[in-house]
Motif scaffolding. Structure first.
Motif, PDB file in Angstrom:
ATOM      1  N   LEU A 185       0.818  -1.215   0.000  1.00  0.00           N
ATOM      2  CA  LEU A 185       0.000   0.000   0.000  1.00  0.00           C
ATOM      3  C   LEU A 185       0.852   1.265   0.000  1.00  0.00           C
ATOM      4  CD1 LEU A 185      -2.764  -1.028   2.566  1.00  0.00           C
ATOM      5  CD2 LEU A 185      -3.005  -0.840   0.079  1.00  0.00           C
ATOM      6  N   GLY A 186       2.167   1.101   0.128  1.00  0.00           N
ATOM      7  CA  GLY A 186       3.050   2.268   0.178  1.00  0.00           C
ATOM      8  C   GLY A 186       2.894   3.043   1.476  1.00  0.00           C
ATOM      9  N   MET A 187       2.513   2.358   2.530  1.00  0.00           N
ATOM     10  CA  MET A 187       2.243   2.979   3.828  1.00  0.00           C
ATOM     11  C   MET A 187       3.463   2.822   4.729  1.00  0.00           C
ATOM     12  SD  MET A 187      -0.825   1.922   6.474  1.00  0.00           S
ATOM     13  CE  MET A 187      -2.155   2.403   5.405  1.00  0.00           C
ATOM     14  N   SER A 188       3.804   3.879   5.434  1.00  0.00           N
ATOM     15  CA  SER A 188       4.930   3.800   6.371  1.00  0.00           C
ATOM     16  C   SER A 188       4.474   3.168   7.681  1.00  0.00           C
ATOM     17  CB  SER A 188       5.468   5.206   6.656  1.00  0.00           C
ATOM     18  OG  SER A 188       4.503   5.953   7.389  1.00  0.00           O
ATOM     19  N   GLN A 189       5.450   2.724   8.461  1.00  0.00           N
ATOM     20  CA  GLN A 189       5.125   2.192   9.789  1.00  0.00           C
ATOM     21  C   GLN A 189       4.494   3.289  10.649  1.00  0.00           C
ATOM     22  OE1 GLN A 189       8.973   0.651  11.002  1.00  0.00           O
ATOM     23  NE2 GLN A 189       8.354  -1.437  10.502  1.00  0.00           N
ATOM     24  N   GLU A 190       4.959   4.510  10.460  1.00  0.00           N
ATOM     25  CA  GLU A 190       4.409   5.630  11.226  1.00  0.00           C
ATOM     26  C   GLU A 190       2.932   5.830  10.905  1.00  0.00           C
ATOM     27  OE1 GLU A 190       7.218   5.841   9.384  1.00  0.00           O
ATOM     28  OE2 GLU A 190       8.775   6.183  10.870  1.00  0.00           O
ATOM     29  N   ARG A 191       2.604   5.803   9.607  1.00  0.00           N
ATOM     30  CA  ARG A 191       1.213   6.025   9.196  1.00  0.00           C
ATOM     31  C   ARG A 191       0.303   4.904   9.684  1.00  0.00           C
ATOM     32  NH1 ARG A 191       0.277   6.499   3.227  1.00  0.00           N
ATOM     33  NH2 ARG A 191      -1.684   5.401   3.317  1.00  0.00           N
ATOM     34  N   LEU A 192       0.781   3.658   9.596  1.00  0.00           N
ATOM     35  CA  LEU A 192      -0.008   2.543  10.091  1.00  0.00           C
ATOM     36  C   LEU A 192      -0.200   2.679  11.602  1.00  0.00           C
ATOM     37  CD1 LEU A 192      -1.507  -0.114   9.764  1.00  0.00           C
ATOM     38  CD2 LEU A 192       0.702  -1.300   9.863  1.00  0.00           C
ATOM     39  N   GLY A 193       0.856   3.040  12.298  1.00  0.00           N
ATOM     40  CA  GLY A 193       0.763   3.241  13.745  1.00  0.00           C
ATOM     41  C   GLY A 193      -0.263   4.303  14.103  1.00  0.00           C
ATOM     42  N   GLU A 194      -0.249   5.412  13.382  1.00  0.00           N
ATOM     43  CA  GLU A 194      -1.217   6.484  13.643  1.00  0.00           C
ATOM     44  C   GLU A 194      -2.647   5.987  13.448  1.00  0.00           C
ATOM     45  OE1 GLU A 194      -0.197   9.759  11.098  1.00  0.00           O
ATOM     46  OE2 GLU A 194       1.742  10.048  12.088  1.00  0.00           O
ATOM     47  N   ALA A 195      -2.869   5.222  12.389  1.00  0.00           N
ATOM     48  CA  ALA A 195      -4.217   4.712  12.103  1.00  0.00           C
ATOM     49  C   ALA A 195      -4.704   3.756  13.195  1.00  0.00           C
ATOM     50  CB  ALA A 195      -4.237   4.016  10.743  1.00  0.00           C
ATOM     51  N   LEU A 196      -3.745   3.102  13.876  1.00  0.00           N
ATOM     52  CA  LEU A 196      -4.090   2.133  14.914  1.00  0.00           C
ATOM     53  C   LEU A 196      -3.948   2.694  16.329  1.00  0.00           C
ATOM     54  CD1 LEU A 196      -2.200  -0.919  13.382  1.00  0.00           C
ATOM     55  CD2 LEU A 196      -4.683  -0.602  13.449  1.00  0.00           C
ATOM     56  N   GLY A 197      -3.441   3.925  16.433  1.00  0.00           N
ATOM     57  CA  GLY A 197      -3.189   4.499  17.753  1.00  0.00           C
ATOM     58  C   GLY A 197      -1.967   3.901  18.423  1.00  0.00           C
ATOM     59  N   LEU A 198      -0.959   3.557  17.611  1.00  0.00           N
ATOM     60  CA  LEU A 198       0.276   2.938  18.107  1.00  0.00           C
ATOM     61  C   LEU A 198       1.479   3.761  17.678  1.00  0.00           C
ATOM     62  CD1 LEU A 198      -0.395  -0.728  16.887  1.00  0.00           C
ATOM     63  CD2 LEU A 198      -0.742   0.141  19.195  1.00  0.00           C
ATOM     64  N   THR A 199       2.623   3.484  18.288  1.00  0.00           N
ATOM     65  CA  THR A 199       3.871   4.074  17.818  1.00  0.00           C
ATOM     66  C   THR A 199       4.430   3.205  16.691  1.00  0.00           C
ATOM     67  OG1 THR A 199       5.270   2.814  19.336  1.00  0.00           O
ATOM     68  CG2 THR A 199       4.392   4.924  20.151  1.00  0.00           C
TER      69      THR A 199
END
Length: 153
Positions: free
Chosen positions: A33-47
């Motif tokens: 999806l071209g998603m960063s770990q940061e962006r995925l974390g934000e979407a999940l409420g995680l670091t």
């Protein structure tokens, strides 16, 4: 006795092969999806560090978190268990059980490393950037027509 306790502690500190597989599938989908770990974390409420630990299999993904990951990454929950290496699948359940819960059957001649190669990721990203569904279908049909035809089994 002390050796047995040490061995048990070492086994428990290592990530479970299932957790490692689920983590690799999270990483695969996020990357596709071209998603960063940061962006995925934000979407999940995680670091992003927590996402990293899930992806490496260091932290086990609970059921509610798996549900959230499936929603954010837009995949069915079974995606995280697809393409499980055959020895691991055999150890944790028969083929009938695997099919019943939505595990994909292994594909002959398909090397799981193919999904992790840069060329594959770039191809999939480029394909999904084609906004016209008719054009995307024609590109898909073209690629299929160029691939060798499977011989009847």
């Amino acid at each position: 006795m002390a050796d047995e306790q040490t061995e048990k502690a070492e086994r428990e500190s290592r990530p479970s092969p299932i957790d490692v597989h689920v983590g690799s599938r999270i990483r695969l989908r996020r990357t596709l999806l071209g998603m960063s770990q940061e962006r995925l974390g934000e979407a999940l409420g995680l670091t992003f560090q927590q996402v990293q630990k899930y992806e490496r299999g260091v932290n086990r993904v609970g059921a509610s978190r798996l549900f959230d990951l499936a929603r954010v990454l837009d995949v069915p929950i079974s995606f995280f268990f697809d393409d499980m290496p055959e020895p691991l699948a055999r150890e944790y359940g028969s083929g009938a059980v695997r099919r019943a819960v939505g595990f994909a059957e292994p594909q002959e001649g398909f090397d799981d490393d193919t999904l992790h190669r840069r060329e594959t990721l770039e191809l999939v990203r480029a394909y999904y950037r084609i906004t016209d569904p008719a054009v995307r279908k024609r590109v898909f049909d073209l690629i299929k027509s160029l691939a060798p035809i499977d011989s009847p089994g």
